[in-house]
Write an enzyme that holds these catalytic residues in place. Structure first.
Site, mmCIF file in Angstrom:
data_model
loop_
_atom_site.group_PDB
_atom_site.id
_atom_site.type_symbol
_atom_site.label_atom_id
_atom_site.label_comp_id
_atom_site.label_asym_id
_atom_site.label_seq_id
_atom_site.Cartn_x
_atom_site.Cartn_y
_atom_site.Cartn_z
ATOM 1 C CG ASP A 248 -2.171 0.891 0.950
ATOM 2 O OD1 ASP A 248 -2.075 1.805 0.092
ATOM 3 O OD2 ASP A 248 -3.214 0.703 1.604
HETATM 4 C C1 BGC Z 1 -5.037 3.142 -0.039
HETATM 5 C C2 BGC Z 1 -5.080 2.146 -1.175
HETATM 6 C C3 BGC Z 1 -4.901 2.869 -2.486
HETATM 7 C C4 BGC Z 1 -3.592 3.638 -2.447
HETATM 8 C C5 BGC Z 1 -3.284 4.387 -3.735
HETATM 9 C C6 BGC Z 1 -3.839 4.055 -0.116
HETATM 10 O O1 BGC Z 1 -3.970 5.112 0.793
HETATM 11 O O2 BGC Z 1 -5.056 2.452 1.192
HETATM 12 O O3 BGC Z 1 -6.288 1.431 -1.165
HETATM 13 O O4 BGC Z 1 -4.942 1.981 -3.550
HETATM 14 O O5 BGC Z 1 -3.646 4.582 -1.393
HETATM 15 O O6 BGC Z 1 -4.078 5.488 -3.866
#
Ligand code: BGC
Length: 733
Positions: A248
């Site tokens: 993530d």
């Molecule tokens: C989220 C993810 C997301 C990523 C990219 C993170 O803050 O938890 O689900 O895909 O950001 O935007």
């Protein structure tokens, strides 16, 4: 320049491609880079590789223009309709592809909704592992059919937003500083891990998920993206996952230890990692559409660009970005979203006032009936209630996108009313202040629209409706004896007013997406007979729910944030069932404008011989031991439309394990559902459910395997988790 052909199969092409890379190039591929997309992998011009674009969101292409904003995951789960789930995925994938996105950052298998206040529960399909698994499977299969890679997320135990990330000494914006406060640790036992949290991932991986995103929080005290037991053991070992594990965004907290644990790709860029995992579909590079430059332009404008910069000036030509910019990829997908939004709306109460017949004077109340008022981007984590004016078609955070078009409830109702009288007050302050005398003459129907904002990065502050929604409902209901309440929310809310005698109908319309107004008009006027079902439980009081969010204050211990999943398997309805708590509206519940009945349940075994307690061991393939998916039983029953209008039923199968199953086994678990076709009055349809070995096994922590218990299972069929109208027994040993 054409991309060189590296081999016949994806694996062959990948291996040959890797052989042609320098060590530095390999490292750059797995480290992420500045670039046009939410996540970017830098081009390698000498090999004609034009870079890879990774983009949110699970409900449509984020951070760009001329795209469709589909219904959220929870709305899609509420349809209980596999073919709609699949079709949504196909249409979304077409848009990702046409915009040049290679890797979509979805679907969401977790949070599953352990805690009712979880800020992101709405991104997934509902608070049950089986339902979530079907949602992920159908979504991934749909994306694969269009040739777009998926990222099933967030592995694993990502059930609360509060303290999901550690506090880092130097600024909180990089992963490099010293951790001064560790992130929440989801402490999950072996059986719960398998039967609840891994279940939807297993099904998604079996369906061909290309990537898995590891989550922010810790799992059993080790950061999820460096947890060897979970990444190399459970995910790559037991579930046979062959794709790449993507962190993530800023969830990586170490270099070599994370790589050794099983992390393959660090996002959105940062630490170099001399390691490489599979990248599929590159042989397709010539035919895959170029990345729409509008991603890069938007990123250059947006506030996130200081963290995740766009393409560095001068390097634009290396990227496979290309004309046309501002590509309109929507086709007529809005029509489908209209249907999907209606199909995910759940009729909770109806004293017979719906569908509306001839209405000449209607009153529309509430800021949730309004058009957007603070821009077309969903993301707004700054305000716990979201924008004041504007229908809640999608909430906040990375799981949203920008509306290219939007039809508010008021706009759609006015259009439907034509020359009739549509009166409205959108300001909740006015209504809650009981200033509704301007409504004249007295309307035949009063529609109250209330909303409940939920967003990434924060858990919910309450289960009430925002902007004084409860007072708005009560004011209107006290004055109008035909008050219909429509809620737009991504999860459960308390509905203390539900039994108000003037409230004649309630619709939980969830988060329908861009056609929010048209979807609700179709339900209200009966163009679509409601068939949505609750993918979570609505309780009478908040204390009826278990597993609250962990929220600590004045903590000095660096390791203080611990979430012990002590409810084990008893999430959502399983808790209400075992503790014998009466819900206001149970999981699986939803009314229709017609009535259905079920015939007897027939259960037949696939094999005559007894079945062994454990599946034969076999080489693991994606999803785990293939023997677990052996079909053991078929369940059949006929569903009849006994009412006066056409409608589709949603029969559901809840399985009770034999009484000698280990302690902690839920009373009943969902193991099948289907939505019939639209049945005319008096007509019936035979429904059929398949039960696999895994469906009928528990995770045996001593054997470390799925165990098919001996004794008698009860197969319950019905129309909700509490409305079980027919059953039968089956045993295998
Ligand atoms: C989220 C993810 C997301 C990523 C990219 C993170 O803050 O938890 O689900 O895909 O950001 O935007």
């Amino acid at each position: 320049m054409c991309f060189p052909h590296f081999g016949k199969t994806a694996l062959e092409a990948t291996n040959n491609f890797i052989l042609s890379l320098t060590l530095k190039e390999k490292a750059e591929l797995v480290a992420g880079s500045d670039g046009p997309c939410g996540g970017s992998i830098a081009p390698i011009p000498r090999l004609g590789f034009g870079g890879l674009c990774l983009s949110d969101s699970p409900l449509g292409v984020r951070d760009t223009d001329f795209v469709t904003m589909f219904s959220a995951g929870i709305t899609t789960g509420a349809t209980f309709d596999k073919s709609l789930i699949r079709k949504r995925a196909v249409l979304m994938a077409e848009e990702f592809r046409a915009k040049g996105v290679h890797i979509a950052l979805g679907p969401v298998a977790g949070p599953i909704g352990r805690s009712v206040r979880g800020g992101r529960n709405w991104e997934g399909f509902g608070a049950d592992p089986y339902l979530a698994a079907v949602g992920c499977r159908e979504t991934i299969a749909g994306f694969n059919s269009v040739g777009v890679q998926t990222t099933i997320k967030h592995w694993i135990g990502n059930e609360q937003e509060t303290m999901r990330n550690p506090i880092i000494s130097n600024s909180g914006t990089t992963t490099d500083g010293e951790i001064v406060q560790q992130a929440i640790s989801s402490n999950i036992d072996d059986r719960t891990m398998h039967e609840v949290y891994m279940w939807p991932f297993a099904e998604g991986i079996r369906a061909g998920a290309s990537h898995v995103m590891c989550s922010y929080q810790r799992l059993n005290e080790t950061y999820s993206c460096e947890n060897a037991e979970s990444l190399s053991g459970l995910l790559k070992g037991e579930l046979g996952f062959q794709g790449a594990v993507i962190s993530d965004w800023l969830a990586t907290h170490s270099g070599i230890p994370s790589i050794k644990a099983g992390l393959d790709l660090n996002m959105p860029g940062g630490k170099l990692s001399p390691y490489f995992a599979n990248v599929t579909d590159w042989q397709d590079a010539d035919t895959y559409p170029s990345i729409d430059p509008s991603f890069n332009e938007w990123k250059s404008k947006s506030s996130v660009s200081t963290w995740f910069p766009p393409v560095p000036p001068g390097l634009e030509l290396q990227w496979k970005m290309g004309a046309p910019a501002y590509r309109d990829v929507r086709k007529d997908h809005g029509k489908f979203v209209r249907t999907l939004g209606a199909a995910g709306s759940v009729l909770l109460k109806d004293t017979g006032v719906l569908p509306l017949k001839k209405v000449s004077n209607i009153f529309v109340a509430g800021n949730d009936a309004a058009d957007l008022s603070r821009g077309q981007v969903g993301t707004d984590v700054s305000d716990s209630q979201g924008p004041e004016f504007g229908a809640n078609a999608q909430p906040g955070g990375s799981g949203t996108g920008r509306f290219s078009t939007f039809v508010s409830p008021l706009e759609a109702i006015k259009a439907r009313m034509g020359s009739g009288l549509t009166q409205y007050i959108l300001d909740n302050k006015v209504i809650a202040g009981q200033n509704i005398d301007s409504v004249f003459p007295a309307p035949e129907v009063c529609l109250v629209f209330v909303k409940s904002y939920q967003t990434e990065a924060a858990d919910r502050l309450s289960l009430s409706f925002d902007w004084n929604g409860t007072a708005v409902i009560n004011t209107v209901a006290d004055a109008c004896n035909n008050t219909i309440v429509i809620t737009h929310s991504g999860g459960a809310n308390l509905m203390e007013w539900a039994d108000h005698p003037n409230i004649t109908a309630i619709i939980a319309a969830h988060l329908p997406g861009q056609e929010i107004g048209k979807s609700i008009v179709d339900i209200l006027w009966g163009d679509i007979n409601p068939s949505g079902r609750l993918p979570y439980t609505i309780a009478y009081r908040e204390s009826d729910y278990n597993a609250p969010i962990v929220n600590l204050t004045n903590v000095t211990d660096k390791n203080a944030w611990q979430a012990n999943f002590a409810e084990h398997l008893l999430t959502d309805y399983r808790h209400f069932d075992v503790r014998n708590i009466t819900p206001r509206y149970e999981f699986g519940f939803g009314l229709s404008y017609t009535n259905f009945s079920l015939g007897p349940v027939f259960v037949s075994k696939t094999h005559r011989e007894e079945r062994s307690a454990f599946a034969n061991s076999a080489p693991t393939s994606p999803g785990g031991n293939p023997g677990l998916y052996e079909q053991l039983a078929t369940v059949r029953a006929a569903v009849y439309n006994t009412g006066k209008v056409g409608g589709a039923a949603v029969p559901q199968l809840y399985l009770s394990f034999p009484p000698n199953s280990p302690e902690g086994t839920p009373l009943r678990v969902l193991r099948g559902f289907d939505k019939t076709r639209e049945l005319a009055p008096g007509k019936c349809e035979d429904v059929r459910f398949i039960l696999t070995r895994k469906d009928m096994s528990y995770w045996d922590v001593i054997a470390s395997d799925w165990h098919l218990p001996n004794g008698s299972f009860t197969v319950n069929l019905g129309f909700s988790s509490r409305d079980l109208v027919a059953s039968n027994k089956i045993s295998f040993r």
